[in-house]
Scaffold this motif. Structure first.
Motif, short mmCIF file in Angstrom:
data_model
loop_
_atom_site.label_atom_id
_atom_site.label_comp_id
_atom_site.label_asym_id
_atom_site.label_seq_id
_atom_site.Cartn_x
_atom_site.Cartn_y
_atom_site.Cartn_z
N ASN A 203 -10.56 -9.95 34.17
CA ASN A 203 -10.85 -9.98 32.85
C ASN A 203 -10.80 -8.62 32.14
O ASN A 203 -10.75 -8.71 30.76
CB ASN A 203 -12.21 -10.59 32.51
CG ASN A 203 -12.43 -11.99 33.00
OD1 ASN A 203 -11.38 -12.79 33.18
ND2 ASN A 203 -13.58 -12.49 33.56
N LEU A 204 -10.71 -7.52 32.86
CA LEU A 204 -10.50 -6.36 32.09
C LEU A 204 -8.98 -5.56 32.24
O LEU A 204 -9.03 -4.31 31.95
CB LEU A 204 -11.62 -5.32 32.93
CG LEU A 204 -12.88 -5.68 32.93
CD1 LEU A 204 -13.85 -4.49 33.73
CD2 LEU A 204 -13.39 -5.79 31.67
N GLN A 205 -8.10 -6.49 32.63
CA GLN A 205 -6.86 -6.26 32.53
C GLN A 205 -6.30 -6.06 31.18
O GLN A 205 -6.76 -6.93 30.41
CB GLN A 205 -6.10 -6.97 33.57
CG GLN A 205 -6.29 -6.78 34.83
CD GLN A 205 -6.04 -5.45 35.65
OE1 GLN A 205 -5.01 -4.85 35.22
NE2 GLN A 205 -7.08 -5.06 36.60
N PRO A 206 -5.31 -5.31 30.89
CA PRO A 206 -4.64 -5.12 29.39
C PRO A 206 -4.27 -6.46 29.08
O PRO A 206 -4.29 -7.05 27.78
CB PRO A 206 -3.74 -4.22 29.38
CG PRO A 206 -4.10 -3.05 30.60
CD PRO A 206 -5.13 -4.09 31.39
N GLU A 207 -3.60 -7.35 29.95
CA GLU A 207 -2.75 -8.51 29.60
C GLU A 207 -3.93 -9.47 29.28
O GLU A 207 -3.81 -10.28 28.36
CB GLU A 207 -2.02 -9.22 30.89
CG GLU A 207 -0.88 -7.93 31.20
CD GLU A 207 -1.25 -6.86 31.97
OE1 GLU A 207 -2.39 -6.79 32.54
OE2 GLU A 207 -0.30 -5.98 31.94
N ALA A 208 -5.07 -9.67 29.87
CA ALA A 208 -6.13 -10.51 29.83
C ALA A 208 -6.89 -10.31 28.69
O ALA A 208 -7.07 -11.21 27.59
CB ALA A 208 -7.24 -10.37 30.99
N GLU A 209 -6.91 -8.95 28.24
CA GLU A 209 -7.46 -8.90 26.86
C GLU A 209 -6.62 -9.07 25.85
O GLU A 209 -7.17 -9.61 24.50
CB GLU A 209 -7.89 -7.09 26.57
CG GLU A 209 -9.01 -6.61 27.49
CD GLU A 209 -9.42 -5.31 27.16
OE1 GLU A 209 -10.67 -4.77 27.64
OE2 GLU A 209 -8.49 -4.58 26.71
N LYS A 210 -5.32 -8.69 26.01
CA LYS A 210 -4.27 -9.27 25.01
C LYS A 210 -4.22 -10.84 24.82
O LYS A 210 -4.29 -11.39 23.72
CB LYS A 210 -2.90 -8.92 25.19
CG LYS A 210 -2.78 -7.38 25.09
CD LYS A 210 -1.40 -6.87 25.41
CE LYS A 210 -1.33 -5.41 25.30
NZ LYS A 210 0.24 -5.10 25.72
#
Length: 455
Positions: free
Chosen positions: A36-43
């Motif tokens: 959940n803390l990956q850049p893709e997940a945040e986007k």
């Protein structure tokens, strides 16, 4: 064409702030599952949140024009990219307020725009306190109900700032009939944006002489056709329609959308006697169209009328208060309106009587009992224009009088004697709307900067 200031929209620009990190890490202000803390997940989360915002926007009140929301992503350097600022600056002069969703937007305060933070938590209070400390107007909306309350009050404020009143005057300061009248019209412009244009009351008569006769007759015939009980000379009612059309023509020429005229001085000129008219029908018809129209050059009443009419979306009544008993107040005048239950509601029933014993000067007789609610709200601004007295009362009865000002509305209220003494700081004419609007007036006052005195 004279258009009510209520046609204006409040333009808001939703800005959706996203702090999107450039990589995975955890620390004293960041924790969670690795995925959940990956850049893709945040986007992906940000894209879903934008869809959620689209749903919330549909719940915003119709008085607001919602401009296209702008996503404002930035990374942990807490710096908004220039290309995003460029998007925010497009059409910026048309934006009345920013509404910030999700995260704060660093340096947004540089635009000095009214800012509403949609936040049920620490961020809203924190950001508002900062903005206010540097002179930027800011409010915290906890939920959609809160947001709509704030937007409605800001819309009323904008409507008043887009109101320009044509005041036909005898030139006396203070006026003979309203000694308590607001005299500092520059204060009204500076504080509220409300503009006042004063011209001699006789300037309207050339407009009256140019009125289309067929149009005036059509208005008079319609008034008579819908009247439940007619006690006015039909031929002379056309003169009231002429005055109404002349007022609208004069307002259009000078770019005005509110109206008032001298009354005692107009009467003393004997022009109404010669022309067989009074301004009463003009006031009633204008208010029914959402155009504030006050008797006797009364700017205190005009201010209260705008707050109550624009705020409640209902036409107002204006009249003189008399204490009939410790618990009963009467307010009487000849200026009720057809839309006192709401501009989106059917016209109220009325009878068309005459103000004068000779039979000229139409006045609408509208019964109080047609009020859809049990209570009414009335009040007035003080001579300085910085306070409004407000009182809520209960409907009792109406009375029609054959001559002079009528109808009389009788209202049950607490501490009637105290209220009458309170008016020594405000003056006499009271502006009345249907419904308990006290809480509404308090909200509007918060955003306009005047004090509310509960009578």
């Amino acid at each position: 064409m004279v258009e009510s200031a209520m046609k204006k929209k409040l333009n808001i620009r939703p800005l959706v702030g996203f702090l999107q990190h450039s990589a995975f890490w955890e620390g004293p202000c960041r924790a969670g599952k690795f995925e959940n803390l990956q850049p893709e997940a945040e986007k992906e989360w940000a894209a879903n949140y934008m869809k959620d915002i689209a749903g919330k926007i549909k719940e915003i009140i119709p008085q607001v024009n919602v401009l296209e929301p702008i996503p404002v992503p930035y990374i942990e350097n807490l710096t908004v990219p220039q290309e995003t600022w460029d998007k925010i600056e497009e059409g910026l002069d048309q934006v009345d307020a920013f509404v910030i969703f999700c995260y704060r937007i660093p340096k947004l305060e540089k635009y000095r725009k009214t800012t509403i933070v949609f936040s049920n938590g620490n961020e809203g209070a924190d950001l508002c306190a900062y903005n206010r400390s540097i002179g930027v107007e800011a409010y915290n909306a906890i939920d959609m109900e809160d947001l709509n309350d704030i937007l409605h009050s800001l819309w009323v404020r904008k409507c008043i700032a887009n109101t320009k009143a044509l005041i036909l005057t005898s030139g006396q300061v203070p006026t003979y009939g309203i000694q308590s009248n607001i005299r500092d019209i520059e204060y009204l412009r500076k504080q509220y944006g409300f503009e006042v244009l004063k011209l001699p009351f006789k300037d309207i008569f050339p407009y009256m002489d140019k009125v289309d006769e067929a149009e005036a007759k059509e208005i008079a015939e319609k008034l008579l056709a819908n009247s439940k009980d007619t006690k006015v000379n039909p031929e002379w009612l056309v003169n009231d329609a002429r005055y109404y059309l002349a007022a609208k023509a004069m307002m259009e020429f000078y770019g005005c959308n509110a109206f008032s005229t001298a009354c005692i001085e107009l009467c003393a000129s004997r022009i109404p006697q010669e022309r067989k008219f009074t301004p009463c029908v003009c006031h009633s018809l204008l208010k029914s169209e959402g155009i504030p129209s006050a008797c006797e050059e009364d700017l205190n009443a005009m201010m209260a009328m705008m707050v109550l009419m624009y705020g409640s979306h209902r036409a107002a009544f204006m009249g003189n208060p008399f204490l009939q008993s410790p618990e009963i107040l009467s307010i009487h005048h000849a200026v009720p309106a057809l839309k006192m239950n709401g501009f989106d509601k059917p016209d109220l029933d009325y009878s068309m009587w005459a103000f004068t014993g000779q039979g000229f000067g139409g006045k609408m007789q509208i019964a109080f009992e047609q009020n859809e609610e049990q209570y009414i709200t009335f009040g007035r601004f003080n001579p300085m224009g910085n306070k409004m007295v407000v009182k809520v009362g209960e409907v009792v009865r109406s009375e029609f009088r054959q001559y002079y000002c009528s109808p009389h509305y009788f209202i049950k209220l607490e501490n009637g004697r105290d209220y009458m003494h309170t008016l020594a700081d405000f003056g006499h004419h009271q502006v009345l709307v249907f419904g308990d609007q006290l809480a509404l007036v308090k909200k509007i006052a918060r955003y306009m900067g005047f004090e509310v005195v509960e009578g």
